[in-house]
Design an enzyme around this catalytic site. Structure first.
Site, short mmCIF file in Angstrom:
data_model
loop_
_atom_site.label_atom_id
_atom_site.label_comp_id
_atom_site.label_asym_id
_atom_site.label_seq_id
_atom_site.Cartn_x
_atom_site.Cartn_y
_atom_site.Cartn_z
N ASN A 1 0.80 -1.05 -0.08
CA ASN A 1 0.13 -0.10 -0.01
C ASN A 1 0.88 1.19 -0.05
O ASN A 1 0.46 2.28 -0.82
CB ASN A 1 -0.76 -0.05 1.35
CG ASN A 1 -2.19 -0.83 0.96
OD1 ASN A 1 -3.07 -0.33 0.24
ND2 ASN A 1 -2.27 -1.92 1.32
N HIS B 1 -8.10 -0.70 6.69
CA HIS B 1 -8.61 -1.75 7.51
C HIS B 1 -9.08 -2.89 6.33
O HIS B 1 -9.89 -2.34 5.79
CB HIS B 1 -9.39 -1.75 8.72
CG HIS B 1 -9.77 -2.90 9.46
ND1 HIS B 1 -8.66 -3.42 10.06
CD2 HIS B 1 -10.72 -3.94 9.53
CE1 HIS B 1 -9.13 -4.66 10.92
NE2 HIS B 1 -10.39 -4.93 10.34
N ASP C 1 -9.55 1.01 15.51
CA ASP C 1 -10.32 0.72 14.37
C ASP C 1 -11.87 1.51 14.64
O ASP C 1 -12.92 0.96 14.22
CB ASP C 1 -10.74 -0.60 14.04
CG ASP C 1 -9.23 -1.28 13.72
OD1 ASP C 1 -9.15 -2.56 13.93
OD2 ASP C 1 -8.48 -0.60 12.94
#
Ligand code: GRF
Length: 188
Positions: free
Chosen positions: A14, A104, A145
């Protein structure tokens, strides 16, 4: 110029997509890679792209000031978590509130929280018999999260999918969307 820092603990796929996305951008640049694992592939990616990297020790990261002074020394304006496995200390959340985002590999609020990362997420999704999964990009606050959700994208979970097959589908979504979502956030 908006200076991005990417925090990563792993392979860095990423991070590399984000670096490539902003290469040559006159408004945004990836100024720093912060990593907590000496063997992480992201460090090699940083070297290949000529980007400064910091290998941070646990006691420094969780010290009262965390790495805020190091980030300010590098004029960092915005922080992107791309597979960073430590919880962000309150000092850092406060110093960069509203300017830290995370990706996530599942559809939060489900399949998130402490310990839910990597293959564990995909195993849990398949074990639960879900017919879809995907990615969630969200702001980072003091809780794992749980920050406000910015973007989600979905992929099907098909009969016979292994966690590895699902991980691959999710990675495709990550690489396609994360750079653009970051660019849109910085433009707004
Ligand atoms: C990604 O699956 C991301 O969703 C999660 O950590 C993984 C990082 O992968 N937060 P990579 O190191 O970017 O390849």
């Amino acid at each position: 110029m908006t200076n991005l820092a990417i925090f990563a603990s792993g392979a860095g796929s990423n991070a590399e997509k984000i670096i490539e996305h902003f290469r040559g951008n006159s408004h945004v640049r990836v100024a720093l890679i912060l990593c907590n694992k000496p063997t992480a592939g992201v460090l090699k990616i940083a070297e290949n792209h000529g980007i400064k990297s910091i290998l941070i020790e646990k006691e420094d990261f969780f010290s009262p000031n965390s790495c805020v002074s190091a980030l300010k020394d590098h004029q960092i304006d915005f922080i992107v978590l791309a597979g960073f496995l430590w919880k962000i200390p309150d000092a850092l959340v406060n110093a960069y509130r509203g300017k830290i985002v995370n990706i996530h590999p599942a559809l939060l609020p489900n399949y998130g929280g402490r310990g839910m990362y990597g293959m564990r997420v995909h195993e849990a999704v398949i074990h639960a018999g879900e017919t879809e999964s995907g990615i969630t990009i969200h702001y980072v606050d003091e809780h794992y999260d749980e920050g406000d959700i910015i973007f989600q994208a979905k992929c099907p979970v098909e009969p016979g999918d292994t966690p590895e097959m699902l991980a691959q589908k999710v990675h495709v979504l990550e690489h396609r969307h994360f750079p653009e979502v970051i660019e849109n956030l910085l433009r707004s």
